[in-house]
Design a protein around this motif. Structure first.
Motif, PDB file in Angstrom:
ATOM      1  N   PRO A   1      -0.671   7.470  -3.757  1.00 27.23           N
ATOM      2  CA  PRO A   1      -1.472   6.960  -2.641  1.00 27.23           C
ATOM      3  C   PRO A   1      -2.862   6.526  -3.115  1.00 27.23           C
ATOM      4  O   PRO A   1      -3.479   7.184  -3.948  1.00 27.23           O
ATOM      5  N   GLN A   2      -3.321   5.391  -2.575  1.00 28.10           N
ATOM      6  CA  GLN A   2      -4.675   4.913  -2.844  1.00 28.10           C
ATOM      7  C   GLN A   2      -5.079   3.933  -1.760  1.00 28.10           C
ATOM      8  O   GLN A   2      -4.225   3.348  -1.089  1.00 28.10           O
ATOM      9  N   ALA A   3      -6.362   3.743  -1.587  1.00 30.42           N
ATOM     10  CA  ALA A   3      -6.871   2.863  -0.527  1.00 30.42           C
ATOM     11  C   ALA A   3      -6.603   1.395  -0.827  1.00 30.42           C
ATOM     12  O   ALA A   3      -6.298   0.607   0.059  1.00 30.42           O
ATOM     13  N   GLU A   4      -6.713   1.015  -2.097  1.00 29.75           N
ATOM     14  CA  GLU A   4      -6.508  -0.384  -2.472  1.00 29.75           C
ATOM     15  C   GLU A   4      -5.011  -0.688  -2.586  1.00 29.75           C
ATOM     16  O   GLU A   4      -4.230   0.160  -3.000  1.00 29.75           O
ATOM     17  N   PRO A   5      -4.613  -1.925  -2.240  1.00 30.92           N
ATOM     18  CA  PRO A   5      -3.199  -2.282  -2.368  1.00 30.92           C
ATOM     19  C   PRO A   5      -2.789  -2.462  -3.835  1.00 30.92           C
ATOM     20  O   PRO A   5      -3.610  -2.817  -4.673  1.00 30.92           O
TER      21      PRO A   5
ATOM     22  N   ARG B   1       0.842  -1.198   0.000  1.00 34.93           N
ATOM     23  CA  ARG B   1       0.000   0.000   0.000  1.00 34.93           C
ATOM     24  C   ARG B   1       0.880   1.252   0.000  1.00 34.93           C
ATOM     25  O   ARG B   1       1.935   1.272   0.608  1.00 34.93           O
ATOM     26  N   VAL B   2       0.378   2.276  -0.655  1.00 36.17           N
ATOM     27  CA  VAL B   2       0.990   3.598  -0.616  1.00 36.17           C
ATOM     28  C   VAL B   2      -0.050   4.511   0.026  1.00 36.17           C
ATOM     29  O   VAL B   2      -1.161   4.639  -0.479  1.00 36.17           O
ATOM     30  N   THR B   3       0.320   5.116   1.171  1.00 42.78           N
ATOM     31  CA  THR B   3      -0.683   5.860   1.937  1.00 42.78           C
ATOM     32  C   THR B   3      -0.482   7.364   1.984  1.00 42.78           C
ATOM     33  O   THR B   3      -1.453   8.095   2.098  1.00 42.78           O
ATOM     34  N   ASN B   4       0.726   7.861   1.930  1.00 43.23           N
ATOM     35  CA  ASN B   4       0.930   9.298   2.136  1.00 43.23           C
ATOM     36  C   ASN B   4       1.382  10.028   0.880  1.00 43.23           C
ATOM     37  O   ASN B   4       0.634  10.781   0.297  1.00 43.23           O
ATOM     38  N   ASN B   5       2.614   9.833   0.478  1.00 44.65           N
ATOM     39  CA  ASN B   5       3.196  10.552  -0.649  1.00 44.65           C
ATOM     40  C   ASN B   5       3.410   9.617  -1.830  1.00 44.65           C
ATOM     41  O   ASN B   5       3.494   8.398  -1.674  1.00 44.65           O
TER      42      ASN B   5
ATOM     43  N   TYR C   1      12.218   1.629   1.863  1.00 50.32           N
ATOM     44  CA  TYR C   1      10.915   1.348   2.459  1.00 50.32           C
ATOM     45  C   TYR C   1      10.917   0.028   3.218  1.00 50.32           C
ATOM     46  O   TYR C   1      10.142  -0.150   4.147  1.00 50.32           O
TER      47      TYR C   1
END
Length: 119
Positions: A67-71, A33-37, A105
């Motif tokens: 960033p997006q909600a889905e993986p 997942r990418v959540t912030n930047n 990461y």
């Protein structure tokens, strides 16, 4: 076989993380997942050693991700484990995921076994 990375990033420090049969075909699939930047130019680096000698090094560009909600899911090309008496044994490896800015990461060190038969 599905391997989940533990919260502390250290898979089974007292022994091999997994055992694989010699000559087996396998495909690596990364779910993340990418959540912030935005993650720009994410690269996968994997280096494998046997008895202190580097035997394999893989580098692949995974891409740029927003960033997006889905993986996200990235599937690597199919590979085959080495086979034969000299290929069997315990290996150590280091896997890293790094972006264009050299931000790491994930860096994970682990061991695995290649055996003649499944255990």
């Amino acid at each position: 076989m599905v391997l989940t990375i533990p919260d502390d990033g250290v898979p089974n420090p007292k022994g091999p993380w997994f055992t694989i049969k010699e000559g087996s075909k396998y495909t690596l699939v990364f779910n993340f997942r990418v959540t912030n930047n935005i993650v720009s130019g994410l690269r996968y680096n994997n280096t494998v050693w046997k008895t202190g000698v580097k035997v394999d090094s893989t580098k692949a560009m995974l891409g740029t991700f927003s960033p997006q909600a889905e993986p996200y899911q990235h599937v690597m090309p199919e590979e085959t484990t080495p086979s034969g008496i000299f290929a069997r044994g315990t290996y150590s490896a280091r896997t890293k995921f790094v972006d264009d800015d050299n931000k790491c990461y994930l860096e994970i060190n682990y061991t695995f076994d290649i055996r003649k038969n499944w255990q």
